[in-house]
Scaffold this active site. Structure first.
Site, mmCIF file in Angstrom:
data_model
loop_
_atom_site.group_PDB
_atom_site.id
_atom_site.type_symbol
_atom_site.label_atom_id
_atom_site.label_comp_id
_atom_site.label_asym_id
_atom_site.label_seq_id
_atom_site.Cartn_x
_atom_site.Cartn_y
_atom_site.Cartn_z
ATOM 1 N N ARG A 108 0.810 -1.236 0.000
ATOM 2 C CA ARG A 108 0.000 0.000 0.000
ATOM 3 C C ARG A 108 0.839 1.280 0.000
ATOM 4 O O ARG A 108 0.353 2.363 0.302
ATOM 5 C CB ARG A 108 -0.983 0.034 1.180
ATOM 6 N N LYS A 130 3.006 11.840 -11.182
ATOM 7 C CA LYS A 130 2.278 10.937 -12.080
ATOM 8 C C LYS A 130 3.116 9.668 -12.215
ATOM 9 O O LYS A 130 4.264 9.717 -12.659
ATOM 10 C CB LYS A 130 2.102 11.575 -13.462
ATOM 11 N N GLU A 172 9.585 20.080 -23.634
ATOM 12 C CA GLU A 172 8.732 20.286 -22.454
ATOM 13 C C GLU A 172 9.101 21.611 -21.775
ATOM 14 O O GLU A 172 8.230 22.297 -21.225
ATOM 15 C CB GLU A 172 8.863 19.130 -21.457
ATOM 16 N N LYS A 212 6.550 24.042 -13.358
ATOM 17 C CA LYS A 212 5.735 22.829 -13.209
ATOM 18 C C LYS A 212 5.323 22.631 -11.741
ATOM 19 O O LYS A 212 4.175 22.310 -11.453
ATOM 20 C CB LYS A 212 6.501 21.598 -13.733
ATOM 21 N N GLU A 222 -4.865 17.123 -11.480
ATOM 22 C CA GLU A 222 -5.291 17.558 -12.820
ATOM 23 C C GLU A 222 -6.801 17.723 -12.971
ATOM 24 O O GLU A 222 -7.412 17.230 -13.915
ATOM 25 C CB GLU A 222 -4.755 16.553 -13.869
ATOM 26 N N ARG A 226 -3.665 22.138 -13.908
ATOM 27 C CA ARG A 226 -2.591 21.211 -14.332
ATOM 28 C C ARG A 226 -2.751 20.821 -15.807
ATOM 29 O O ARG A 226 -1.788 20.413 -16.449
ATOM 30 C CB ARG A 226 -2.564 19.964 -13.434
ATOM 31 N N ASN A 230 -0.686 20.027 -20.501
ATOM 32 C CA ASN A 230 -1.007 19.190 -21.674
ATOM 33 C C ASN A 230 -0.876 19.952 -22.985
ATOM 34 O O ASN A 230 -1.127 19.383 -24.049
ATOM 35 C CB ASN A 230 -2.440 18.639 -21.553
ATOM 36 N N HIS A 233 0.165 18.376 -26.329
ATOM 37 C CA HIS A 233 0.132 16.924 -26.162
ATOM 38 C C HIS A 233 -1.026 16.232 -26.865
ATOM 39 O O HIS A 233 -0.946 15.042 -27.137
ATOM 40 C CB HIS A 233 0.124 16.565 -24.668
ATOM 41 N N HIS A 237 0.474 13.572 -29.020
ATOM 42 C CA HIS A 237 0.250 12.136 -28.791
ATOM 43 C C HIS A 237 -0.270 11.450 -30.047
ATOM 44 O O HIS A 237 0.056 10.295 -30.314
ATOM 45 C CB HIS A 237 -0.754 11.918 -27.647
ATOM 46 N N HIS A 252 9.457 11.337 -27.479
ATOM 47 C CA HIS A 252 8.256 12.027 -26.985
ATOM 48 C C HIS A 252 8.315 13.544 -27.191
ATOM 49 O O HIS A 252 7.375 14.157 -27.694
ATOM 50 C CB HIS A 252 8.046 11.678 -25.510
#
Ligand code: GLY
Length: 352
Positions: A108, A130, A172, A212, A222, A226, A230, A233, A237, A252
């Site tokens: 946990r 994340k 980024e 950030k 998010e 937040r 993106n 992206h 993506h 990326h």
């Protein structure tokens, strides 16, 4: 969710302090095969790491799987880890994402420290909690938000990166510049990526991470602001997925850079983002990232990829757009016609 992010000038001392802040019974270090070879030697002689147990996984995104995750859980279990053990993740985004998820779920949750070794993971993946793995053909499909207790950014690792990996992470940073202010953006688009001034780069990395951190602190999971992170992206993506399907290697950050061209065009069209800033950003991207080519027969596929983006709600494609540098508009949408127009603009302006 608060995490310490340290811009390290003295890795031995900063890591020692980070470990001391996490009382533990056992210490584990996770690397991939590449960072085991090139980055672990930088720290392996530190006296306080002599008892650490090593876990090594395959490098690259193909290994960001349930099977690899399970092998990390197994290694922790077999190594006698308890809820009071500590994991250090030494690597790029794959290692910090998967390692962070392994730590967040083992018994946990145990504490973990990130030492990102690529520019992309320094300015993005390792900061903000994340964590996760790819699943069912989708990137980062399974995971949790859970911050590392400390993230240590060490500039020495920057010097080991080739120009592709520098540029990938730099995209980024460019995104962080666009969502912050004109000064940061201007500094980024005038930086010479062919003759890197590493001291200057390190200062820009610190600023980028601070941008950030501020956003993540305000909205860790998010729900709102937040989503600014993106930017670039949604289109990025889709280009990345197309590249993957066609077995074309695309890092990326390159996809994010090309995605920025698309989404700043949409920003200009829908929100009046200034054309001169669009053009300056576009020129920088064209010069430094080249062009990802596709033709109009692939528009439908790209559109489909955008409709399947996990950021969407009720089938509406979700974009973060900009009314100006620093003027963020989240939860924007565009219809099919505008998206096809955006792809036309990309191809015309990038010359493909
Ligand atoms: N990579 C975007 C975020 O951390 O939210």
């Amino acid at each position: 969710m608060k995490q310490d992010v340290i811009i390290s000038q003295n890795l031995t001392e900063d890591l020692r302090q980070a470990i001391e802040r996490c009382p533990h019974d056992q210490l584990f270090v996770l690397t991939d095969t590449t960072t085991l070879q090139f980055c672990w030697p930088v720290i392996r002689d530190y006296p306080y790491l002599q008892e650490a147990k090593m876990i090594t996984i395959g490098a690259t995104d193909e290994n960001k799987t349930l099977q690899t995750l399970s092998s990390v859980w197994e290694a922790l279990q077999q190594g006698g880890a308890t809820r009071h053990s500590l994991l250090i993740c030494l690597g790029g985004g794959m290692v910090t994402d998967l390692g962070g998820f392994a730590a967040s779920t083992f018994k946990r949750g145990i504490q973990y420290i990130n030492i990102p070794t690529t520019l992309l993971s320094m300015v993005d993946a390792s900061v903000g909690g994340k964590t996760g793995i790819n699943f069912g053909g989708l990137k980062n499909e399974i995971g949790v938000f859970n911050c590392a207790s400390t993230v240590i950014l060490c500039a020495d690792f920057l010097r080991t990166l080739d120009s592709y990996n520098i540029r990938s992470g730099y995209a980024e940073m460019l995104k962080h510049g666009i969502i912050s202010n004109t000064e940061n953006w201007a500094e980024l688009i005038t930086f010479d990526l062919d003759n890197i001034d590493y001291t200057h780069l390190q200062q820009m990395v610190a600023k980028s991470v601070a941008i950030k951190e501020r956003i993540v602190e305000e909205d860790p999971t998010e729900k709102g602001i937040r989503k600014a992170l993106n930017l670039g992206h949604t289109a990025g993506h889709a280009l990345e997925s197309l590249a993957l399907e066609e077995n074309r290697t695309v890092l990326h950050g390159y996809a994010v850079a090309w995605g920025l061209v698309c989404e700043l065009y949409l920003s200009a069209k829908r929100l009046g983002f200034p054309h001169d800033k669009l053009n300056q950003t576009l020129q920088f991207i064209k010069e430094n990232y080249g062009v990802f080519t596709f033709n109009c027969k692939q528009y439908d596929k790209l559109y489909q990829f955008m409709t399947h983006d996990k950021k969407n709600q009720s089938g509406i494609i979700n974009f973060t757009l900009m009314a100006d540098i620093g003027d963020i508009r989240i939860n924007q949408s565009a219809d099919r016609e505008e998206i096809l127009e955006m792809l036309d603009f990309y191809r015309e302006s990038m010359g493909c």
